[in-house]
Design an enzyme around this catalytic site. Structure first.
Site, mmCIF file in Angstrom:
data_model
loop_
_atom_site.group_PDB
_atom_site.id
_atom_site.type_symbol
_atom_site.label_atom_id
_atom_site.label_comp_id
_atom_site.label_asym_id
_atom_site.label_seq_id
_atom_site.Cartn_x
_atom_site.Cartn_y
_atom_site.Cartn_z
ATOM 1 N N GLU A 19 49.924 50.296 26.800
ATOM 2 C CA GLU A 19 49.607 48.911 27.163
ATOM 3 C C GLU A 19 48.309 48.859 27.966
ATOM 4 O O GLU A 19 48.313 48.525 29.155
ATOM 5 C CB GLU A 19 50.739 48.307 27.989
ATOM 6 C CG GLU A 19 52.062 48.225 27.277
ATOM 7 C CD GLU A 19 53.201 47.925 28.237
ATOM 8 O OE1 GLU A 19 52.927 47.711 29.432
ATOM 9 O OE2 GLU A 19 54.348 47.931 27.790
ATOM 10 N N PRO A 20 47.190 49.194 27.361
ATOM 11 C CA PRO A 20 45.932 49.158 28.114
ATOM 12 C C PRO A 20 45.497 47.726 28.397
ATOM 13 O O PRO A 20 45.556 46.858 27.526
ATOM 14 C CB PRO A 20 44.948 49.857 27.159
ATOM 15 C CG PRO A 20 45.502 49.573 25.793
ATOM 16 C CD PRO A 20 47.001 49.584 25.962
ATOM 17 N N GLY B 131 47.012 52.411 32.728
ATOM 18 C CA GLY B 131 46.515 52.763 34.049
ATOM 19 C C GLY B 131 45.351 53.723 34.007
ATOM 20 O O GLY B 131 44.992 54.319 35.027
ATOM 21 N N TYR C 219 41.593 44.429 47.058
ATOM 22 C CA TYR C 219 41.923 45.833 46.806
ATOM 23 C C TYR C 219 40.911 46.819 47.388
ATOM 24 O O TYR C 219 41.037 48.017 47.150
ATOM 25 C CB TYR C 219 41.994 46.091 45.300
ATOM 26 C CG TYR C 219 43.027 45.304 44.548
ATOM 27 C CD1 TYR C 219 44.357 45.296 44.949
ATOM 28 C CD2 TYR C 219 42.682 44.579 43.410
ATOM 29 C CE1 TYR C 219 45.312 44.593 44.241
ATOM 30 C CE2 TYR C 219 43.632 43.871 42.694
ATOM 31 C CZ TYR C 219 44.936 43.880 43.112
ATOM 32 O OH TYR C 219 45.882 43.180 42.412
ATOM 33 N N CYS D 165 33.944 30.286 52.590
ATOM 34 C CA CYS D 165 34.079 30.246 54.045
ATOM 35 C C CYS D 165 35.199 31.181 54.495
ATOM 36 O O CYS D 165 36.258 30.766 54.960
ATOM 37 C CB CYS D 165 34.343 28.818 54.509
ATOM 38 S SG CYS D 165 34.248 28.634 56.302
#
Length: 406
Positions: free
Chosen positions: A263-264, A222, A306, A333
């Site tokens: 865990e990158p 993260g 996001y 569209c």
């Protein structure tokens, strides 16, 4: 003119067409090096969270650099195996999958990371203590940008609540489960280095109280990367020093050296990626200018999904003195804004518009919405540019459709 390694974006667009994903393989290696430097002094193991970018060649590059892999589906596991990984190098972290997929993962020999009490119970019922398992713990920490990308807060679907530790232990004792690892993941884009230390200390407490035979502690990832020049990022040096200190203290008190896992995903591949697009139209409306490009949310959904910021440059004219403010919009569209109110050198039709930080969750979340083709992917590594995925064609759109005689 803007270049990636020794290639101008116009030469890449001319050779491979647009829209085009381009990845700088040497940047990936640079990011791996940063992590190893930050956490030097521990028994470190990196697991690439491959959902960020699942091209087999990116996986092969990770393997070449000694990085193992984290998968969230058995399909990703099959890709990892095709990329040369052995099953024991693959950590499988599912979320709410059918038990049939768990059984497939066991048959493949993957390392299991279990994230719910019902799943823990069912694994115990089915396999007893024949499998080494890891437990995904929700540490009840709100970090990682917005709720959409935060995974360690109390209301998240991910992990077993840390408040349920006694229930976890009851199931572990009931089936004599072989718990070899504890895992947590707070979510993407956390800025405060202390947050991962706080989460780690919660796992340490669990280890001391319940789990004397751990082989590793997995602190997820993260780490925040820069999306623009002055963006706040995770201070890796500060984080590394703090984590190394508390982790080594934990090992000393625990009585054995355990591995430190991360865990990158985004951290390794985000900054390596560029989405090259062509300006189809420059439209001057009263009060607002638009640059319409030959891509959109079908290829990069993060801005619309996001509200994420990606730096956008005029790759054909990056240093132009005359500038204008534009909304960079896609050809889908729908409301399809890739970047709003961006002041960049004047754009003309045909210019190559470059969207940066597109390596993570770009192509891997791409779709065929509006029946558009997904782009080609190119890897530039040690100065050589090679296609690692062909651009789709109409045949790809139709290949799984069954045309009835109606």
């Amino acid at each position: 003119m803007f270049s990636i390694q020794n290639y101008t974006v116009e030469s890449l667009a001319s050779q491979f067409g647009t829209p085009l994903y381009v990845y700088d393989g040497n940047k990936i290696e640079e990011q791996i090096g940063k992590m190893r430097t930050a956490f030097a002094g521990t028994n470190l193991k990196l697991k690439y969270a491959c959902k960020a970018l699942t091209n087999i060649n990116i996986m092969k590059l990770m393997r070449k650099n000694g990085v193992d892999i984290d998968v969230v589906s058995t399909q990703e596991a099959h890709l990892a195996i095709l990329a040369g990984y052995q099953p024991h190098q693959i950590q499988y972290t599912p979320s709410g999958v059918a038990f049939a997929e768990i059984q497939e993962a066991v048959a493949l020999g993957l390392r299991m990371n279990l994230d719910s009490l019902p799943l823990l119970e069912k694994v115990g019922q089915t396999y007893g203590n024949s499998l080494p398992v890891c437990l995904r713990i929700n540490p009840h920490i709100m970090e990682g940008g917005t709720l959409k990308i935060s995974t360690g807060h109390k209301d998240s679907k991910f992990g077993i609540s840390i408040e349920q530790a006694p229930e976890i232990y009851e199931i572990v004792q009931k089936y004599d489960l072989k718990v070899v690892g504890l895992h947590q993941h707070t979510g993407s884009d956390f800025k405060n280095a202390n947050v991962i230390i706080s989460a780690a200390e919660k796992l340490f407490d669990l280890a001391f109280k319940y789990f004397p035979n751990l082989e590793f502690i997995d602190l997820g990832s993260g780490f925040k990367v820069a999306y623009h020049e002055d963006d706040h990022i995770t201070d890796m040096d500060k984080l590394g020093k703090g984590v190394v200190k508390v982790f080594n203290e934990f090992c000393a008190q625990y009585g054995k050296e355990v591995e430190l896992w991360f865990e990158p995903g985004k951290f390794l591949v985000s900054e390596c990626g560029y989405l090259l697009t062509s300006a189809n139209v420059v439209k001057h409306n009263p009060g607002r200018n638009f640059v319409g490009v030959d891509s959109g949310l079908n290829h990069l959904i993060r801005p619309m999904m996001y509200d994420s910021y990606h730096e956008i440059i005029n790759g054909s004219n990056p240093d132009g003195e005359e500038k204008e403010k534009y909304d960079i919009v896609g050809y889908i569209c729908e409301t399809d804004t890739l970047g709003k109110d961006r002041t960049i050198p004047t754009v003309k039709e045909g210019d190559i518009i470059v969207i940066k930080n597109a390596g993570a969750y770009g192509f891997s979340m791409a779709s065929n919405y509006n029946s558009r083709f997904r782009p080609a992917e190119v890897l530039i590594y040690n100065g050589a540019a090679q296609v690692i995925r062909k651009r789709e064609t109409m045949e790809d759109i139709l290949k799984n459709q069954i045309v009835l005689d109606i």
